[in-house]
Design a protein around this motif. Structure first.
Motif, PDB file in Angstrom:
ATOM      1  N   LEU A 106       1.294  -1.304  -0.333  1.00  0.00           N
ATOM      2  CA  LEU A 106      -0.449   0.199   0.069  1.00  0.00           C
ATOM      3  C   LEU A 106       0.889   1.245   0.215  1.00  0.00           C
ATOM      4  CD1 LEU A 106      -2.657   1.060   0.566  1.00  0.00           C
ATOM      5  CD2 LEU A 106      -2.740   1.001   2.330  1.00  0.00           C
ATOM      6  N   ALA A 107       2.165   1.295   0.716  1.00  0.00           N
ATOM      7  CA  ALA A 107       2.813   2.714   1.028  1.00  0.00           C
ATOM      8  C   ALA A 107       3.424   2.342  -0.695  1.00  0.00           C
ATOM      9  CB  ALA A 107       3.954   2.866   2.183  1.00  0.00           C
ATOM     10  N   GLY A 108       3.912   1.570  -0.847  1.00  0.00           N
ATOM     11  CA  GLY A 108       4.651   1.974  -2.169  1.00  0.00           C
ATOM     12  C   GLY A 108       3.378   2.287  -3.340  1.00  0.00           C
ATOM     13  N   LEU A 109       2.201   1.731  -3.057  1.00  0.00           N
ATOM     14  CA  LEU A 109       1.352   1.949  -4.363  1.00  0.00           C
ATOM     15  C   LEU A 109       0.685   3.336  -4.177  1.00  0.00           C
ATOM     16  CD1 LEU A 109      -0.070   0.719  -7.250  1.00  0.00           C
ATOM     17  CD2 LEU A 109      -1.992   0.613  -4.883  1.00  0.00           C
ATOM     18  N   VAL A 110       0.666   4.154  -2.906  1.00  0.00           N
ATOM     19  CA  VAL A 110       0.217   5.447  -2.970  1.00  0.00           C
ATOM     20  C   VAL A 110       1.710   5.920  -3.299  1.00  0.00           C
ATOM     21  CG1 VAL A 110      -0.130   6.835  -1.234  1.00  0.00           C
ATOM     22  CG2 VAL A 110      -1.050   4.920  -1.416  1.00  0.00           C
ATOM     23  N   THR A 111       2.920   5.980  -2.771  1.00  0.00           N
ATOM     24  CA  THR A 111       3.767   6.829  -3.736  1.00  0.00           C
ATOM     25  C   THR A 111       3.373   6.686  -4.726  1.00  0.00           C
ATOM     26  OG1 THR A 111       5.086   6.453  -1.394  1.00  0.00           O
ATOM     27  CG2 THR A 111       6.928   6.994  -2.950  1.00  0.00           C
ATOM     28  N   GLY A 112       3.606   5.479  -5.087  1.00  0.00           N
ATOM     29  CA  GLY A 112       3.728   5.710  -6.616  1.00  0.00           C
ATOM     30  C   GLY A 112       2.232   6.510  -7.592  1.00  0.00           C
ATOM     31  N   MET A 113       1.773   6.031  -6.921  1.00  0.00           N
ATOM     32  CA  MET A 113       0.112   7.009  -7.616  1.00  0.00           C
ATOM     33  C   MET A 113       0.322   8.427  -7.388  1.00  0.00           C
ATOM     34  SD  MET A 113      -3.373   6.726  -5.992  1.00  0.00           S
ATOM     35  CE  MET A 113      -3.456   7.363  -4.295  1.00  0.00           C
ATOM     36  N   PHE A 114       0.440   8.630  -6.570  1.00  0.00           N
ATOM     37  CA  PHE A 114       1.515  10.327  -6.284  1.00  0.00           C
ATOM     38  C   PHE A 114       2.013  10.994  -7.266  1.00  0.00           C
ATOM     39  CE2 PHE A 114      -0.903  10.812  -2.511  1.00  0.00           C
ATOM     40  CZ  PHE A 114      -1.746  11.704  -1.973  1.00  0.00           C
ATOM     41  N   GLY A 119       6.076   0.425   5.503  1.00  0.00           N
ATOM     42  CA  GLY A 119       5.531   1.525   4.118  1.00  0.00           C
ATOM     43  C   GLY A 119       7.107   2.210   4.056  1.00  0.00           C
ATOM     44  N   ILE A 120       7.870   1.699   4.826  1.00  0.00           N
ATOM     45  CA  ILE A 120       9.990   2.462   4.296  1.00  0.00           C
ATOM     46  C   ILE A 120      10.171   1.184   3.208  1.00  0.00           C
ATOM     47  CG2 ILE A 120      12.120   3.393   5.103  1.00  0.00           C
ATOM     48  CD1 ILE A 120      10.972   4.235   7.286  1.00  0.00           C
ATOM     49  N   ALA A 121      10.329   0.307   3.513  1.00  0.00           N
ATOM     50  CA  ALA A 121      10.015  -0.936   2.244  1.00  0.00           C
ATOM     51  C   ALA A 121       9.170  -0.811   1.394  1.00  0.00           C
ATOM     52  CB  ALA A 121      10.599  -2.385   3.616  1.00  0.00           C
ATOM     53  N   GLY A 122       8.427  -0.323   1.779  1.00  0.00           N
ATOM     54  CA  GLY A 122       7.346  -0.407   0.200  1.00  0.00           C
ATOM     55  C   GLY A 122       7.912   0.307  -0.653  1.00  0.00           C
ATOM     56  N   ILE A 123       7.985   1.085  -0.037  1.00  0.00           N
ATOM     57  CA  ILE A 123       8.836   2.999  -0.650  1.00  0.00           C
ATOM     58  C   ILE A 123      10.407   2.638  -1.560  1.00  0.00           C
ATOM     59  CG2 ILE A 123       9.607   5.573  -0.427  1.00  0.00           C
ATOM     60  CD1 ILE A 123       6.839   5.224   0.856  1.00  0.00           C
ATOM     61  N   LEU A 124      11.522   1.810  -1.062  1.00  0.00           N
ATOM     62  CA  LEU A 124      11.891   1.595  -1.678  1.00  0.00           C
ATOM     63  C   LEU A 124      12.246   0.346  -2.072  1.00  0.00           C
ATOM     64  CD1 LEU A 124      14.746   1.314   2.077  1.00  0.00           C
ATOM     65  CD2 LEU A 124      15.079   3.176   0.315  1.00  0.00           C
ATOM     66  N   THR A 125      11.158  -0.238  -2.321  1.00  0.00           N
ATOM     67  CA  THR A 125      11.132  -1.461  -3.321  1.00  0.00           C
ATOM     68  C   THR A 125      10.942  -0.764  -4.587  1.00  0.00           C
ATOM     69  OG1 THR A 125      10.294  -3.395  -1.352  1.00  0.00           O
ATOM     70  CG2 THR A 125      10.194  -3.812  -3.646  1.00  0.00           C
ATOM     71  N   ALA A 126       9.877   0.378  -4.215  1.00  0.00           N
ATOM     72  CA  ALA A 126       8.805   0.230  -5.626  1.00  0.00           C
ATOM     73  C   ALA A 126      10.239   1.308  -6.250  1.00  0.00           C
ATOM     74  CB  ALA A 126       8.064   1.171  -5.384  1.00  0.00           C
ATOM     75  N   SER A 127      11.282   2.368  -5.711  1.00  0.00           N
ATOM     76  CA  SER A 127      12.165   2.254  -6.449  1.00  0.00           C
ATOM     77  C   SER A 127      13.055   1.431  -6.742  1.00  0.00           C
ATOM     78  CB  SER A 127      12.886   3.588  -5.102  1.00  0.00           C
ATOM     79  OG  SER A 127      14.069   4.390  -5.925  1.00  0.00           O
ATOM     80  N   ARG A 128      13.514   0.642  -6.528  1.00  0.00           N
ATOM     81  CA  ARG A 128      14.309   0.128  -6.699  1.00  0.00           C
ATOM     82  C   ARG A 128      13.435  -0.654  -8.026  1.00  0.00           C
ATOM     83  NH1 ARG A 128      15.633  -6.096  -4.320  1.00  0.00           N
ATOM     84  NH2 ARG A 128      17.250  -6.701  -5.925  1.00  0.00           N
ATOM     85  N   LEU A 129      12.517  -1.234  -7.935  1.00  0.00           N
ATOM     86  CA  LEU A 129      11.756  -1.638  -9.890  1.00  0.00           C
ATOM     87  C   LEU A 129      10.903  -0.743 -10.096  1.00  0.00           C
ATOM     88  CD1 LEU A 129       9.379  -4.572  -7.569  1.00  0.00           C
ATOM     89  CD2 LEU A 129      12.010  -4.755  -8.420  1.00  0.00           C
ATOM     90  N   SER A 130      11.421   0.027 -10.119  1.00  0.00           N
ATOM     91  CA  SER A 130      10.822   1.399 -11.172  1.00  0.00           C
ATOM     92  C   SER A 130       9.300   1.301 -11.264  1.00  0.00           C
ATOM     93  CB  SER A 130      11.367   1.564 -12.201  1.00  0.00           C
ATOM     94  OG  SER A 130      12.527   2.267 -11.895  1.00  0.00           O
ATOM     95  N   SER A 131       8.636   0.623 -10.113  1.00  0.00           N
ATOM     96  CA  SER A 131       7.254   0.143 -10.550  1.00  0.00           C
ATOM     97  C   SER A 131       6.624  -0.140  -9.424  1.00  0.00           C
ATOM     98  CB  SER A 131       7.398  -0.440 -11.840  1.00  0.00           C
ATOM     99  OG  SER A 131       5.781  -0.963 -11.310  1.00  0.00           O
TER     100      SER A 131
END
Length: 322
Positions: A78-86, A225-237
């Motif tokens: 959820l944290a990664g998705l919300v960050t990515g959506m914004f 949430g931090i882990a999710g955001i870093l994962t989204a950043s790492r995968l560019s998705s």
């Protein structure tokens, strides 16, 4: 004489006991496949360990307090998705997108704690329910479509390195240092230990149970949430399936690291070793071409053994006192 006593104390510690299996895994895998100790593989392993470690630190506090959190995988996604959506949909600044992701994570942690403390519903049921709620919200937001139009400075957060070491490793060890200090030297850490050891005694001692449990769940959620955001950043998705099944990896790593499922004992250093064992074992079995289905069998067996050892230690300690 004092030196001998210190050496004996070090080697009798829980952390050394679980460090030995990790060393054996590394040695055996290196002999069987020398590529295991190649620079690229070590860096990739460090990156995987760092992401899992961040989430595990929060869950360490939860388990020490005598609670359980099965929602961390959904919170991560959820944290990664919300960050990515914004970032993708609203073209928000990176700092604002990250804050939005962490805020969404913290809200789930707060929801968990309020239901557990105010309505006295078992943590297993509450966090299992919020795991499904979180996953449902992710699917509603994303419609199954990932967000991936990210600015370069956000991508660097998960992909960049300093002196050849990924940024996520530095972030993980900073969080680990703060967590270790908080657990050992702060009122919050001592209160968490006390609640997990004996909640009624902690209440009589004047510890505000609800406040400590609430803070613990929020910390756990923010770490996920931090882990999710870093994962989204790492995968560019930012993907809808991110974090699926991650909660079992996290809880397993923390328990293997010596934190009691019954509460009252555990350490951040032990969690680090537990995470290292889980991630190294996964890489090792992949490199040794162990069937993916058998990998799950091995991990499941390790979880049962770890909990069994913890149960035996507690019963032995209780009988010694008696």
């Amino acid at each position: 004489m004092r030196e001998n006593s210190m050496v004996k104390k070090v080697f009798s510690s829980k952390e050394v006991g679980i460090l030995i299996p990790w060393i054996l895994i590394c040695v055996i895998t290196s002999i069987a496949n020398p590529a295991f100790i190649s620079f690229n593989n070590v860096i990739n392993l460090l990156r995987s360990v760092s992401i899992t470690l961040i989430g595990s630190i929060g869950v360490t506090f939860v388990l020490i307090s005598g609670q359980l959190d099965l929602s961390v995988g959904s919170i991560m996604g959820l944290a990664g998705l919300v960050t990515g959506m914004f970032l993708d949909k609203y073209q928000a600044p990176v700092w604002l997108a990250i804050l939005a992701g962490l805020f969404a994570a913290a809200l789930v942690g707060l929801f968990n704690s309020v239901i557990i403390t105010k309505f006295k519903i078992p943590a297993l049921i509450v966090t299992l329910g919020s795991m499904y709620i979180g996953r449902g919200i992710i699917n509603v937001i994303s419609k199954g479509v990932p967000f991936g139009s990210f600015p370069e400075n956000f991508k660097q957060l998960g992909q960049g390195t300093f002196l050849g070491v990924p940024y996520s490793v530095y972030i993980a060890f900073l969080i680990m240092a703060v967590g270790a200090f908080a657990l050992k030297y702060t009122v919050y850490g001592r209160s968490t230990m006390a609640i997990g050891g004996n909640m009624e005694t902690a209440r009589v001692s004047g510890i505000h149970i609800g406040r400590i449990v609430t803070l613990t769940y929020v910390i756990s959620a923010v770490c996920a949430g931090i882990a999710g955001i870093l994962t989204a950043s790492r995968l560019s998705s930012a993907q809808a399936n991110a974090g699926t099944g991650w909660e079992m990896t996290i809880v397993s790593a923390v328990v293997i690291g010596g934190t009691s499922m019954y509460g009252g004992s555990g350490s951040i250093v032990g969690t680090l070793i537990g995470v290292a064992i889980m991630e190294t074992l996964t890489v090792a079995m992949t490199m040794l071409r162990v069937d993916a289905y058998w990998q799950k069998v091995v991990v499941g067996a390790i979880i049962i053994i770890a909990v069994g050892i913890d149960t035996y230690r507690r019963s032995k300690a209780a009988s010694d006192k008696g």
